[in-house]
Scaffold this motif. Structure first.
Motif, PDB file in Angstrom:
ATOM      1  N   TRP A 134       0.832  -1.195   0.000  1.00 51.86           N
ATOM      2  CA  TRP A 134       0.000   0.000   0.000  1.00 51.86           C
ATOM      3  C   TRP A 134       0.871   1.251   0.000  1.00 51.86           C
ATOM      4  N   GLN A 135       1.918   1.261   0.810  1.00 49.49           N
ATOM      5  CA  GLN A 135       2.818   2.412   0.868  1.00 49.49           C
ATOM      6  C   GLN A 135       3.536   2.622  -0.464  1.00 49.49           C
ATOM      7  N   ALA A 136       3.980   1.549  -1.094  1.00 54.11           N
ATOM      8  CA  ALA A 136       4.668   1.651  -2.379  1.00 54.11           C
ATOM      9  C   ALA A 136       3.717   2.175  -3.456  1.00 54.11           C
ATOM     10  N   GLU A 137       2.483   1.677  -3.463  1.00 52.30           N
ATOM     11  CA  GLU A 137       1.515   2.135  -4.459  1.00 52.30           C
ATOM     12  C   GLU A 137       1.132   3.586  -4.223  1.00 52.30           C
ATOM     13  N   SER A 138       1.022   3.982  -2.966  1.00 51.56           N
ATOM     14  CA  SER A 138       0.710   5.382  -2.658  1.00 51.56           C
ATOM     15  C   SER A 138       1.826   6.298  -3.127  1.00 51.56           C
ATOM     16  N   ALA A 139       3.067   5.888  -2.897  1.00 52.33           N
ATOM     17  CA  ALA A 139       4.208   6.688  -3.347  1.00 52.33           C
ATOM     18  C   ALA A 139       4.228   6.785  -4.868  1.00 52.33           C
ATOM     19  N   GLU A 140       3.914   5.689  -5.533  1.00 52.90           N
ATOM     20  CA  GLU A 140       3.889   5.680  -6.996  1.00 52.90           C
ATOM     21  C   GLU A 140       2.801   6.617  -7.527  1.00 52.90           C
ATOM     22  N   ARG A 141       1.616   6.566  -6.909  1.00 45.03           N
ATOM     23  CA  ARG A 141       0.525   7.451  -7.336  1.00 45.03           C
ATOM     24  C   ARG A 141       0.875   8.913  -7.103  1.00 45.03           C
ATOM     25  N   SER A 142       1.450   9.212  -5.956  1.00 43.38           N
ATOM     26  CA  SER A 142       1.776  10.614  -5.662  1.00 43.38           C
ATOM     27  C   SER A 142       2.884  11.118  -6.575  1.00 43.38           C
ATOM     28  N   ALA A 143       3.749  10.237  -7.039  1.00 41.76           N
ATOM     29  CA  ALA A 143       4.817  10.640  -7.958  1.00 41.76           C
ATOM     30  C   ALA A 143       4.247  10.991  -9.334  1.00 41.76           C
ATOM     31  N   ARG A 144       3.118  10.398  -9.691  1.00 41.39           N
ATOM     32  CA  ARG A 144       2.507  10.679 -10.989  1.00 41.39           C
ATOM     33  C   ARG A 144       1.775  12.014 -11.011  1.00 41.39           C
ATOM     34  N   LEU A 145       1.390  12.521  -9.847  1.00 44.92           N
ATOM     35  CA  LEU A 145       0.637  13.765  -9.799  1.00 44.92           C
ATOM     36  C   LEU A 145       1.558  14.956 -10.059  1.00 44.92           C
ATOM     37  N   ASN A 146       1.031  15.894 -10.785  1.00 41.56           N
ATOM     38  CA  ASN A 146       1.793  17.099 -11.097  1.00 41.56           C
ATOM     39  C   ASN A 146       1.701  18.090  -9.938  1.00 41.56           C
ATOM     40  N   THR A 147       2.709  18.914  -9.822  1.00 44.31           N
ATOM     41  CA  THR A 147       2.719  19.936  -8.784  1.00 44.31           C
ATOM     42  C   THR A 147       2.739  21.310  -9.439  1.00 44.31           C
ATOM     43  N   GLY A 148       2.637  22.321  -8.655  1.00 42.76           N
ATOM     44  CA  GLY A 148       2.691  23.680  -9.181  1.00 42.76           C
ATOM     45  C   GLY A 148       1.419  24.067  -9.907  1.00 42.76           C
ATOM     46  N   LEU A 149       1.565  24.929 -10.943  1.00 38.95           N
ATOM     47  CA  LEU A 149       0.392  25.408 -11.670  1.00 38.95           C
ATOM     48  C   LEU A 149      -0.312  24.291 -12.434  1.00 38.95           C
ATOM     49  N   ARG A 150       0.469  23.369 -12.970  1.00 38.91           N
ATOM     50  CA  ARG A 150      -0.134  22.253 -13.702  1.00 38.91           C
ATOM     51  C   ARG A 150      -0.997  21.402 -12.761  1.00 38.91           C
ATOM     52  N   GLY A 151      -0.495  21.164 -11.557  1.00 36.78           N
ATOM     53  CA  GLY A 151      -1.258  20.406 -10.572  1.00 36.78           C
ATOM     54  C   GLY A 151      -2.501  21.154 -10.128  1.00 36.78           C
ATOM     55  N   LEU A 152      -2.390  22.454  -9.964  1.00 37.25           N
ATOM     56  CA  LEU A 152      -3.545  23.273  -9.603  1.00 37.25           C
ATOM     57  C   LEU A 152      -4.598  23.226 -10.702  1.00 37.25           C
ATOM     58  N   TRP A 153      -4.158  23.334 -11.961  1.00 37.90           N
ATOM     59  CA  TRP A 153      -5.096  23.281 -13.072  1.00 37.90           C
ATOM     60  C   TRP A 153      -5.801  21.919 -13.135  1.00 37.90           C
ATOM     61  N   GLN A 154      -5.059  20.849 -12.938  1.00 35.98           N
ATOM     62  CA  GLN A 154      -5.668  19.515 -12.947  1.00 35.98           C
ATOM     63  C   GLN A 154      -6.690  19.385 -11.826  1.00 35.98           C
ATOM     64  N   SER A 155      -6.382  19.944 -10.693  1.00 35.31           N
ATOM     65  CA  SER A 155      -7.290  19.883  -9.555  1.00 35.31           C
ATOM     66  C   SER A 155      -8.579  20.633  -9.862  1.00 35.31           C
ATOM     67  N   LEU A 156      -8.442  21.817 -10.465  1.00 26.35           N
ATOM     68  CA  LEU A 156      -9.617  22.627 -10.772  1.00 26.35           C
ATOM     69  C   LEU A 156     -10.443  22.043 -11.913  1.00 26.35           C
ATOM     70  N   SER A 157      -9.789  21.466 -12.896  1.00 28.71           N
ATOM     71  CA  SER A 157     -10.505  20.965 -14.073  1.00 28.71           C
ATOM     72  C   SER A 157     -11.051  19.555 -13.901  1.00 28.71           C
ATOM     73  N   GLY A 158     -10.686  18.872 -12.827  1.00 30.68           N
ATOM     74  CA  GLY A 158     -11.216  17.528 -12.601  1.00 30.68           C
ATOM     75  C   GLY A 158     -10.323  16.428 -13.130  1.00 30.68           C
ATOM     76  N   LEU A 159      -9.233  16.764 -13.762  1.00 32.98           N
ATOM     77  CA  LEU A 159      -8.324  15.739 -14.284  1.00 32.98           C
ATOM     78  C   LEU A 159      -7.654  14.973 -13.147  1.00 32.98           C
ATOM     79  N   LEU A 160      -7.504  15.629 -12.006  1.00 38.20           N
ATOM     80  CA  LEU A 160      -6.860  14.996 -10.869  1.00 38.20           C
ATOM     81  C   LEU A 160      -7.673  13.803 -10.365  1.00 38.20           C
ATOM     82  N   ARG A 161      -8.989  13.967 -10.363  1.00 39.59           N
ATOM     83  CA  ARG A 161      -9.840  12.864  -9.899  1.00 39.59           C
ATOM     84  C   ARG A 161      -9.684  11.627 -10.776  1.00 39.59           C
ATOM     85  N   SER A 162      -9.563  11.852 -12.072  1.00 39.65           N
ATOM     86  CA  SER A 162      -9.408  10.705 -12.972  1.00 39.65           C
ATOM     87  C   SER A 162      -8.083  10.011 -12.750  1.00 39.65           C
TER      88      SER A 162
END
Length: 73
Positions: free
Chosen positions: A41-69
């Motif tokens: 579970w810890q390894a998969e969580s780390a892998e998922r969090s590594a795929r998420l974008n940070t900064g403005l791109r991450g903010l945009w994904q969060s606002l547009s709903g791409l993050l949920r997918s």
């Protein structure tokens, strides 16, 4: 009647001890499995969090709903 009592003592009496041993072995195996699952579970969580974008791109994904997918994967 003594024959029945003797048979009971020799065949049925060891069962509680066997039950306790089996219970102990199953609990040990369950603990081992829980440890493995926790590590996975810890390894998969780390892998998922590594795929998420940070900064403005991450903010945009969060606002547009791409993050949920991405989190659903």
């Amino acid at each position: 009647m003594d024959d029945v009592d003797w048979k009971h003592e020799t065949e049925v009496a060891p069962l509680p001890k066997q039950r306790k041993e089996m219970k102990k072995a199953q609990r040990a195996e369950l603990g081992k499995l829980r440890g493995i699952q926790k590590m996975r579970w810890q390894a998969e969580s780390a892998e998922r969090s590594a795929r998420l974008n940070t900064g403005l791109r991450g903010l945009w994904q969060s606002l547009s709903g791409l993050l949920r997918s991405e989190k659903a994967e």
